[in-house]
Scaffold this motif. Sequence first.
Motif: not given
Length: 317
Positions: A266-269, A274-276, A237-242, A244-247
């Motif tokens: 990638i779809e989760a990213v 989008k949520v942000q 989860v942290m990898d995905v979140q990190n 996302v924050e970079m994007l």
Amino acid sequence: MKKSKQAILSLLLIGMLLISVGCSSDSVQQRGENTGDSDGKIIVVTTIGQIADMVEQVGGEYVEVRGLMGPGVDPHLYKASQGDIAKMEAAEIIFYNGLNLEGKMADIFVRMASQKPAIAVSEYLGDEELMEPEAFAGHYDPHIWFDLNLWKRAAERVRDGLIELAPEHRADFEQNAEAYMTQLEELHQYALESIATIPEESRVLVTAHDAFGYFGEAYGMEVVGLQGISTDAEYGVMDVQNLVEMLVERKIKAVFIESSVPPTAIEAVVEGAKVQGHEVKIGGELFSDAMGEAGTPEGTFLGMFRHNVNTIVQALR
């Protein structure tokens, strides 16, 4: 008496010559008998499609290539079947990538090498030419085909391996290899010119796993993968979140899926961004560890590489 001795010597020399010619013919015939192939072609087994395509280009009419890994197959996770082992046992020569790409088959290659040539196409590359990412536990990045200058060196190893096995076809193998490397050089220049049209701040390639390091180094792109060099690596989860924050922070507008890696991560990213409040599109499908379907442009190495360049440029420019 002297004439009689000369006649006997002549007969012996003729006999030896006939035996030599017979052995040469038997060798070619034996090739067909051993492999169940009646036309005398060299039976070659390869792992990934990129190598299969290269061997076909260099070997030309003298080889029959039997690839183990087709479209959509992940070599990092691939385990050889009994059918694969039978193919390798029937082959005269085996070409694989090496550098731990086909990690679950390493012991098989060692065993096969005691019976016949089993050659890593990465063999001619020196340590200074290879990338050694920190996250890959001291191993080199095996995705050398994404730097076309390195892939030329791989073509040289294929050429030399075939010459060692069938020196009677040396001239053809050398000519075929030269023609193939010319095509690689032309594609290399095309990639350089195409990537240069992307605004510098947008030259960020985000993919499911970190397979494009050599591509980024060769063509001036920053590469970010959710997973590490191998898809065998876990992500959380942290990898995905990190990511996302970079994007979101850098306003990256496109990410890419890969043909040999499930798109879920990638779809989760994309959803996380989008949520942000940041819209990120999936810029298209890239071919990384596997090529496209046979009979399509992406089913050849040159076509696959060109497809990747065009897809990246279209999405990021």
